[in-house]
Scaffold this active site. Sequence first.
Site, PDB file in Angstrom:
ATOM      1  N   LYS A   1       1.138  -1.086  -0.317  1.00 34.67           N
ATOM      2  CA  LYS A   1       0.144   0.134  -0.131  1.00 34.67           C
ATOM      3  C   LYS A   1       0.972   0.847   0.034  1.00 34.67           C
ATOM      4  CE  LYS A   1      -4.720   1.409   0.355  1.00 34.67           C
ATOM      5  NZ  LYS A   1      -5.727   0.747  -0.328  1.00 34.67           N
TER       6      LYS A   1
HETATM    7  P1  NAD Z   1     -12.865   8.454  -2.598  1.00 39.26           P
HETATM    8  O1  NAD Z   1     -11.876   9.095  -1.897  1.00 39.26           O
HETATM    9  O2  NAD Z   1     -13.221   7.929  -4.369  1.00 39.26           O
HETATM   10  O3  NAD Z   1     -14.124   8.798  -1.698  1.00 39.26           O
HETATM   11  C1  NAD Z   1     -14.116   8.570  -0.231  1.00 39.26           C
HETATM   12  C2  NAD Z   1     -16.013   9.563   0.103  1.00 39.26           C
HETATM   13  O4  NAD Z   1     -15.215   9.534   1.791  1.00 39.26           O
HETATM   14  C3  NAD Z   1     -15.028  11.023  -0.268  1.00 39.26           C
HETATM   15  O5  NAD Z   1     -16.694  10.962  -1.205  1.00 39.26           O
HETATM   16  C4  NAD Z   1     -15.542  11.626   1.060  1.00 39.26           C
HETATM   17  O6  NAD Z   1     -15.740  12.907   0.758  1.00 39.26           O
HETATM   18  C5  NAD Z   1     -15.955  11.177   2.083  1.00 39.26           C
HETATM   19  N1  NAD Z   1     -15.433  10.663   3.045  1.00 39.26           N
HETATM   20  C6  NAD Z   1     -14.232  11.339   3.723  1.00 39.26           C
HETATM   21  N2  NAD Z   1     -13.746  11.359   4.780  1.00 39.26           N
HETATM   22  C7  NAD Z   1     -15.558  10.991   5.242  1.00 39.26           C
HETATM   23  C8  NAD Z   1     -16.168  11.103   6.780  1.00 39.26           C
HETATM   24  N3  NAD Z   1     -15.427  11.414   7.304  1.00 39.26           N
HETATM   25  N4  NAD Z   1     -17.459  11.055   6.848  1.00 39.26           N
HETATM   26  C9  NAD Z   1     -18.687  10.558   5.536  1.00 39.26           C
HETATM   27  N5  NAD Z   1     -17.448  10.563   4.236  1.00 39.26           N
HETATM   28  C10 NAD Z   1     -16.763  11.169   4.574  1.00 39.26           C
HETATM   29  O7  NAD Z   1     -12.327   7.211  -1.842  1.00 39.26           O
HETATM   30  P2  NAD Z   1     -12.389   5.405  -2.343  1.00 39.26           P
HETATM   31  O8  NAD Z   1     -11.489   5.750  -3.238  1.00 39.26           O
HETATM   32  O9  NAD Z   1     -14.046   5.453  -2.248  1.00 39.26           O
HETATM   33  O10 NAD Z   1     -12.322   4.721  -1.157  1.00 39.26           O
HETATM   34  C11 NAD Z   1     -13.162   4.626   0.842  1.00 39.26           C
HETATM   35  C12 NAD Z   1     -12.877   3.431   1.261  1.00 39.26           C
HETATM   36  O11 NAD Z   1     -12.645   2.599   0.560  1.00 39.26           O
HETATM   37  C13 NAD Z   1     -11.953   3.541   1.450  1.00 39.26           C
HETATM   38  O12 NAD Z   1     -11.240   3.088   2.860  1.00 39.26           O
HETATM   39  C14 NAD Z   1     -10.649   2.837   0.512  1.00 39.26           C
HETATM   40  O13 NAD Z   1      -9.460   1.870   1.244  1.00 39.26           O
HETATM   41  C15 NAD Z   1     -11.454   1.529   0.428  1.00 39.26           C
HETATM   42  N6  NAD Z   1     -10.967   0.633  -1.168  1.00 39.26           N
HETATM   43  C16 NAD Z   1     -11.289   1.250  -2.325  1.00 39.26           C
HETATM   44  C17 NAD Z   1     -11.292   0.809  -3.299  1.00 39.26           C
HETATM   45  C18 NAD Z   1     -11.308   1.299  -4.752  1.00 39.26           C
HETATM   46  O14 NAD Z   1     -11.113   1.056  -5.570  1.00 39.26           O
HETATM   47  N7  NAD Z   1     -10.974   2.702  -4.758  1.00 39.26           N
HETATM   48  C19 NAD Z   1     -10.555  -0.202  -3.369  1.00 39.26           C
HETATM   49  C20 NAD Z   1     -10.623  -1.020  -2.521  1.00 39.26           C
HETATM   50  C21 NAD Z   1     -10.755  -0.300  -1.537  1.00 39.26           C
END
Ligand code: NAD
Length: 477
Positions: free
Chosen positions: A107
Amino acid sequence: MQVTGEPSFRESVDLMFNRAAKLMDMSPGLEQKIRVCNSTYTVRFGVRLRGKIETFTGYRSVHSEHMEPVKGGIRFALSVNQDEVEALAALMTYKCALVETPFGGSKGGLCIDPRAWDEHELEQITRRFAYELIKRDLIHPAQNVPAPDMGTGEREMAWIADQYARMNTTDINAKACVTGKPPHAGGIQGRVEATGRGVQYALREFFRHREDVSKARLLGGLDGKRVIVQGLGNVGYHAAKFLSEEDGCKIIAVIERDGALLDERGLNVEDVRQWMNGHEGLMAGYPDAKYVADGVAILEEPCDILIPAALEGVIHKDNAAQIKAPLIVEAANGPITFGADEILRQKGCVIIPDMYANAGGVTVSYFEWVKNLSHIRFGRMQRRAEEARSRLIVEELERLSADQNLGWTLAEGFKDKFLQGSDELALVRSGLDDTMRTAYQAMREVWHGREGVEDLRVAAYIVSIGRVAQTYRSKGL
Ligand code: NAD
């Protein structure tokens, strides 16, 4: 995010690992080898921006190299730190093993608020970070392959791929150095929505098993289920959109960083997202739903399914007892702390764990990496051959019907659907669906069949740790 009085994110992951390891018959040495993070590289670099040199701190952590390349996203957020990156790298090891993608776990993260910089500045920062990692083989098609995570997406992955290609002009596999690229830059159809799509497939598979559904004190299928989603970013938006548009779920609340929107009749997810896009990512002022400024409190509202899809540690010892959802799907990594996990289990809440629930991203990343290495789009060779074979069958049926005066007519739409060969998107979805089903079945077999296993998380760890241990054993360790 460190919650006061609770173990750190990495300690939380290790404690969850220990719960599973206790039920396994592993040599203590091997257990320790699998648990620990192999290495973490910290880099501080300067970029000249707005007339002065800005210094940034970034990390790339490699948890396990039992298989190479190692794989894991790159996160851009101010909260990024070594503990968080190591926890996420460990989860990647277990996730890859669970869904049988042939990678070790890694990561990366950069301590930055991506919204504080314009596109050109962000490109300069991303390229410089990538340069630092590439020159140490911490981005490399055969050794370490990043992907998007919080705060990054297709655009950043395209910059990283281009930076690698510039520094490795004769590497024919250069595009495979990173996944999550846009389709025109070596990406694959269906990657952007893959993690959210995976959440949908995970839930569909869960609801295929009546025994599991009743453990969550729920009945029936997904249709009509009341869902609360936290985070309407890449993962949360796609999961909420697919579940509401294709499975009949009602998204009764969406929680974002500036508050929450509520509508018992079900929110129009696409509409909300469009609103956020036009209002600097904020929900306040959205006209077609009730707005509540204290978003975190909405996690505690009654619903059938709670999907935390934002960040880690949001359900902790102080709010776990108040959570009413009987089923939680961890679309984010580590949204439930170790302490909260225990409280929720005692309440009888069923948790579909992160390493499984959000594995759709790495699964489709794997397909993209294979596509890059094979230098050919999926479906290109077989699509028309499939169509020709199906056409033969249809024409033969029509000939038989006419010759024998049988009067058969094929149902409306059937012919078009049957005659369509599988293109890349169809193959990606099929591969993702198969992966999510197979992995769930491996987990539930342990959940229901192994003594002492109370929950899906421990079951997931047992499956993963067992597979990693097997790889080590076959290497003679
Ligand atoms: P992203 O940045 O696209 O979205 C995150 C969202 O959460 C944003 O809309 C943000 O405004 C919101 N957010 C941030 N802080 C917040 C809070 N305190 N309360 C409520 N909302 C809040 O990120 P993502 O890629 O969707 O990732 C989200 C989660 O999923 C993370 O834990 C990431 O590790 C996990 N994840 C992502 C992927 C991927 O393919 N993108 C894959 C596996 C896991």
